[in-house]
Design a protein around this motif. Structure first.
Motif, PDB file in Angstrom:
ATOM      1  N   ASP A  92       0.988  -1.426  -0.134  1.00 13.55           N
ATOM      2  CA  ASP A  92       0.406  -0.406  -0.165  1.00 13.55           C
ATOM      3  C   ASP A  92       1.014   1.444  -0.111  1.00 13.55           C
ATOM      4  OD1 ASP A  92      -2.539   0.624   0.097  1.00 13.55           O
ATOM      5  OD2 ASP A  92      -2.814   0.799   1.733  1.00 13.55           O
ATOM      6  N   TYR A 114      -0.870   4.746  -2.179  1.00 14.05           N
ATOM      7  CA  TYR A 114      -2.576   4.483  -1.553  1.00 14.05           C
ATOM      8  C   TYR A 114      -3.185   4.474  -2.666  1.00 14.05           C
ATOM      9  CZ  TYR A 114       0.230   5.089   3.447  1.00 14.05           C
ATOM     10  OH  TYR A 114       1.213   4.962   4.039  1.00 14.05           O
ATOM     11  N   ASP A 154      -6.206  -5.046  -4.192  1.00 13.13           N
ATOM     12  CA  ASP A 154      -7.343  -4.112  -4.157  1.00 13.13           C
ATOM     13  C   ASP A 154      -8.168  -4.369  -2.709  1.00 13.13           C
ATOM     14  OD1 ASP A 154      -5.041  -2.340  -5.371  1.00 13.13           O
ATOM     15  OD2 ASP A 154      -6.646  -2.273  -6.989  1.00 13.13           O
ATOM     16  N   LEU A 168      -6.268  -4.597   0.611  1.00 12.20           N
ATOM     17  CA  LEU A 168      -5.237  -3.706   1.243  1.00 12.20           C
ATOM     18  C   LEU A 168      -6.647  -2.982   1.200  1.00 12.20           C
ATOM     19  CD1 LEU A 168      -2.626  -3.214  -1.785  1.00 12.20           C
ATOM     20  CD2 LEU A 168      -2.468  -4.259   0.866  1.00 12.20           C
ATOM     21  N   ARG A 169      -7.986  -2.771   0.734  1.00  9.70           N
ATOM     22  CA  ARG A 169      -9.120  -1.703   0.901  1.00  9.70           C
ATOM     23  C   ARG A 169      -9.704  -1.783   2.558  1.00  9.70           C
ATOM     24  NH1 ARG A 169     -12.041  -2.152  -2.933  1.00  9.70           N
ATOM     25  NH2 ARG A 169     -10.550  -1.168  -3.969  1.00  9.70           N
TER      26      ARG A 169
END
Length: 1005
Positions: free
Chosen positions: A844, A849, A907, A910-911
């Motif tokens: 990230d 980010y 993604d 990570l989100r």
């Protein structure tokens, strides 16, 4: 040549002594007494045997297995100085050949399997052999150890020898030794193979001379007394005078007494048997003994006994006046006896001769019980009947007159003590009076009656009997009546032997018959001047129902009961193999699941080899040894009685035996449970360990770590994952921490190692005698599996250093797997959680980010711009590294931002990891952390993490190049401002692109 002495030397001496004095010299030197002791001769005998195994020892064809003996250097093994004189077999064989001081009784001198087993045990002490002999010794001792264990467990030596195939080293050695035995004996006695034949030929020539004109008749009462020279004797016997041209030999007639087993060895060729003029068979071989035909049937025994009783009652003086050829003239005193009618009705008769004080049952049971305590000969012969059955009673008629019969004399070394058990024993103990009377009652019922029947029933003539003993017999022997006068069963019609005259009518209870030897009344009474011969009633018996399978006759049943009785008295249990089979049959039908014993434990721990009765063999931790206790003896006795009599047994007796049999089953059940507890280790806290729980937990953790099932899946799906037997899919586990990978690798073979044992541990067979795998008991492991899901903790285990046996080695594997997985499961979950969070944070940060595909697009754009700005000078290594990393990510779908791709999975992962969620995961329980870790895209994240690290390194190198390039461009001599401005402008664009692709802290540097 009688067999009185039984030795070869004695027989040869007797042969010489039986000749006319002028012919005795022909046999001079044969059978002379040696001055050497038996021990000294045994040493010489063993040495000669050893030499006979060497090549070239025999001038003619070598005996059996000559090449085999030479190839293995048997001659070295047979007489090593280290153990010389310790082997008992040579001394035993010479002792038999020497007649055993008149006690030989047709024993054959030969080497046995037990002799060879003893010898192999002695060989362990000796090391100084050649290579061939040493290798053979190793094979011999290994084979011997296996057979010795089977003998200790009750197997018969004869059966084992038959089972050995032709390649057995032990069997070959036994055969080779016996093939050379006679040669060694002849050398020992100084008898050449030709000397005996020559002596006989010269004797026949002398007898054939005209002045003698005699024939030679050889009468061998027992040919085994000629063992050692029997081959030469056979040559003498088959030499016919009729085939000679000049008839120089006298005629020869040889009459030989021989047992069936020795006959087959002596006349092993068809041409020899054809030379036999007359072959009279008096017996048939049963196992190792010969049963005599003369007394095989009950009728033959009764005829034999009645003739002796008739002679005894007549007295010696009267017998001596009768000519031998007129034996039928012996008077029958029963014809003039006032007690005849009631005596014959009570005790029975044969050919009008009363059997008093015996009965048909007593004669049969005494005869069937005759045994040689040494187990070397049969006593079921006419001689055995006289010495073991008739003589003990006939020599002491005063016991009858004084009310002491049956006395202790009826039981001897040849007739074992007749034990009573069950309800009959209790009745005798309760009603029998003093100890002496109880003993007489015991002997009476044991031999004159039925030891298993405690019932009172009416006989055909209206009198009563208890335990199949007529009430008149009790009264005749002055013994108290034990039967009931109220609870009387009506006996069925007795099975009578047809007689030529009608049966007498019912008679009153007879008075006490006179003792044996009482002078008869002179002259018949008016009513008995021509008495009718009564039908011989004998003891009243129920008709026998059709025999079911495995039914034993009364003699067989009594033999088995006596075996149990003797074993209970600390004696050797005869036929231990039979009893092991009976016990194992009972054990197989125990309610194993109700006892808490798994199908695996039943079939793995219990077999005929693991079951032992105390004293039958040496046991260890592997054996279930049943003690010499009353419940074992009574229970087994009840089992064989119920099995033998079936519906023919009295209801009271059946109920009595059923209670004892039920106690046996209860005790067997508890013994089986205790045995399983002993064989399966306990946990470290001393509680019972469940291998099934541990095995199921190992297999479930294995499924989790391989990714085939999730820990939060429904319980039934996790259970199916444990017991599913479908082919395994490829390992779907993702790149994990090192401990995770180690556990997966270590338990890779757990499926094949402990899967089948687990199924048998949980099996619910529909047939207790089979191992059908159709239904499983989840109850034993369900709680352990749920606890593992909730806590990641294993059920209690044995100590890690617990010792297991070979039989329970699979349980050792279960324990080892469980300890290994338990020690690493919780640490690996913690390490994996930490690594996933660390990698996610790094990826990230590297992407600033932003979405992963967006970041990778920027990297690719930057590389392209640098090539456009300065294609000749830009460093190629960083650019190549970027392109390679991008290609790897593209191949795994990490550069495309659409549903279902790896990039979208990363993604989304990570989100999800907001600061709040990361803090929550760090505090989550280990089971929750495991569920989260298994759901994480660990493989995609690992690939992204590794490739982004490479991209970051390449971008750093490119950033350094651009900075250096700017400095170099501004310092050029003679450069115009426009050139500098143009260069600066292009580099500025490149730097901006690189800074956009690098993390802030790197770009700032």
């Amino acid at each position: 040549m009688p067999r009185s002495e039984g030795s070869l030397e004695g027989t040869l001496r007797g042969l010489r002594a039986g000749l006319p004095p002028d012919l005795q010299g022909l046999f001079a030197g044969l059978g002379e007494v040696k001055t050497t002791s038996l021990e000294g001769r045994a040493l010489d005998f063993q040495s000669k045997l050893a030499h006979s195994f060497t090549r070239g020892y025999f001038t003619s064809t070598s005996p059996l297995h000559a090449d085999w003996a030479e190839s293995h250097q048997i001659s070295q093994l047979l007489d090593p100085p280290r153990i010389r004189g310790e082997w008992k077999a040579p001394r035993r064989i010479l002792n038999i050949l020497s007649g055993m001081k008149g006690e030989r009784n047709s024993r054959t001198a030969e080497f046995t399997l037990e002799d060879v087993l003893e010898f192999t045990a002695l060989l362990r002490k000796v090391q100084e052999f050649g290579i061939k002999a040493t290798r053979f010794k190793r094979r011999l001792t290994q084979e011997a150890d296996d057979l010795r264990n089977r003998l200790e467990q009750g197997a018969r030596e004869e059966d084992l020898l038959r089972e050995l195939d032709e390649n057995s080293e032990l069997k070959r050695l036994v055969e080779a030794l016996n093939a050379r035995l006679n040669h060694a004996v002849q050398d020992l006695l100084g008898i050449s193979s030709q000397a005996l034949k020559n002596a006989f030929m010269k004797l026949r020539e002398e007898l054939a001379r005209p002045e003698r004109n005699k024939r030679l008749v050889l009468l061998f009462e027992d040919i085994t007394s000629m063992q050692g020279v029997q081959d030469q004797l056979m040559d003498v016997m088959i030499a016919s005078s009729e085939t000679e041209e000049n008839r120089t030999l006298c005629d020869l007639i040889t009459i030989v007494g021989v047992t069936p087993s020795f006959f087959h060895k002596l006349f092993n060729a068809a041409n020899l048997r054809q030379r036999i003029s007359l072959h009279l068979k008096f017996g048939q071989q049963e196992q190792s003994f010969q049963e005599i035909y003369a007394l095989r049937s009950s009728e033959e025994r009764l005829r034999f006994v009645s003739r002796y009783l008739k002679a005894v009652r007549s007295g010696l003086e009267e017998i001596e006046q009768i000519k031998p050829e007129d034996s039928a003239a012996v008077p029958n005193r029963c014809n003039v006896c006032p007690h005849r009618t009631v005596c014959h009705a009570t005790f029975g008769s044969f050919d009008e001769v009363g059997l008093y004080p015996f009965t048909e049952t007593a004669i049969s049971q005494f005869y069937e019980s005759l045994r040689d305590v040494k187990g070397e000969a049969t006593l079921k012969t006419p001689r055995g009947m006289i010495q073991g059955v008739l003589v003990p009673t006939m020599l002491k008629p005063q016991a009858l007159a004084q009310g002491e019969f049956p006395s202790s004399d009826v039981e001897s070394v040849w007739v074992p003590k007749g034990e009573l058990t069950g309800i009959v024993a209790r009745i005798v103990s309760a009603q029998g009076g003093d100890e002496q009377t109880q003993e007489r009652l015991r002997r009476l019922i044991a031999w004159w009656g039925d030891r298993d029947s405690g019932k009172t029933q009416a006989r055909k003539d209206g009198t009563l009997e208890f335990a199949s003993v007529p009430q008149g017999v009790f009264e005749a022997f002055s013994l108290p009546w034990l039967g009931s006068n109220t609870n009387v069963l009506q006996a069925p019609e007795p099975q009578l032997v047809p007689q030529p005259v009608p049966q007498l009518g019912p008679q009153p209870v007879p008075p006490t018959p006179p003792p044996v030897g009482t002078p008869p009344v002179q002259g018949p009474t008016p009513d008995e001047s021509k008495p009718s011969a009564p039908v011989r009633p004998g003891p009243s018996k129920e008709p026998k129902p059709p025999k079911p399978k495995r039914v034993q006759d009364s003699s067989e049943l009594q033999k088995r009961k006596d075996q149990l009785t003797n074993w209970f008295k600390d004696e050797v249990l005869e036929d231990a193999t039979f009893w092991k089979k009976q016990l194992f049959g009972l054990m197989k039908n125990l309610p194993w699941r109700a006892l808490g014993i798994s199908s695996w434990a039943q079939h793995q721990l219990f077999s005929e080899e693991t079951l032992l009765l105390e004293g039958t063999a040496k046991g260890d931790v592997r054996h279930l040894v049943l003690p010499r206790e009353l419940w074992v003896r009574e229970g087994l006795e009840a089992f064989i009685v119920l099995n033998a009599k079936g519906e023919a047994a009295d209801k009271v007796d059946v109920e009595f035996h059923r209670r004892r049999f039920a106690r046996l089953l209860r005790k067997l059940s508890s013994s089986a449970q205790e045995y399983v507890r002993r064989r399966i280790p306990t946990t470290e806290s001393g509680e019972a360990w469940s291998p099934a729980r541990s095995a199921a937990q190992v297999l479930l953790v294995r499924s989790w770590l391989r990714g085939t099932i999730a820990p939060d899946a429904p319980a039934h799906e996790q259970w199916n994952a444990v017991v599913d037997n479908t082919p395994e899919p490829p390992d779907s586990s993702q790149p994990r921490v090192e401990k995770w990978t180690e556990v997966v690798q270590r338990v890779r073979n757990a499926q094949s190692t402990i899967y089948d044992p687990l199924l048998h541990l949980l099996n619910l067979p529909q047939d207790p005698l089979k191992q059908d795998l159709s239904f499983y008991d989840a109850g034993e492991v369900a709680a352990a599996l749920l606890d593992l899901i909730r806590t990641l903790r294993f059920a209690p285990l044995p100590r890690a250093d617990e010792k297991f046996t070979q039989t329970t080695s699979v349980l050792e594997k279960v324990s080892q797997y469980a300890h290994y997985v338990e020690d690493r499961l919780q640490p690996l979950v913690r390490f994996e959680r930490e690594r996933l969070l660390h990698r996610a944070a790094e990826v990230d940060r590297a992407c600033r980010y932003s979405a992963l595909p967006e970041y990778l697009q920027k990297v690719e754009t930057t590389a392209s711009r640098l090539i456009q700005v300065d294609p000749a000078k830009v460093p190629q290594a960083p650019l190549a590294a970027c392109h390679k990393a991008l290609a790897e990510l593209r191949k795994r779908g990490l550069t495309e931002d659409r549903d279902g791709t790896a990039a979208r999975r990363v993604d989304d992962f990570l989100r999800e990891l907001t600061p709040e969620r990361c803090a929550q995961l760090e505090k989550a329980s280990l089971p929750e952390a495991l569920v989260w870790a298994l759901r994480a895209p660990a493989a995609d994240l690992a690939q992204t993490f590794e490739q982004i690290k490479l991209i970051e390194g390449a971008l750093k190198d490119l950033h350094t190049y651009v900075k250096n390039r700017l400095q170099l461009t501004g310092a050029q001599v003679g450069a115009t401002l426009g050139v500098v401005q143009s260069a600066v402008k292009r580099m500025a664009v490149a730097i901006e692109s690189i800074q956009a692709a690098l993390p802030k802290e790197v770009a700032r540097g």
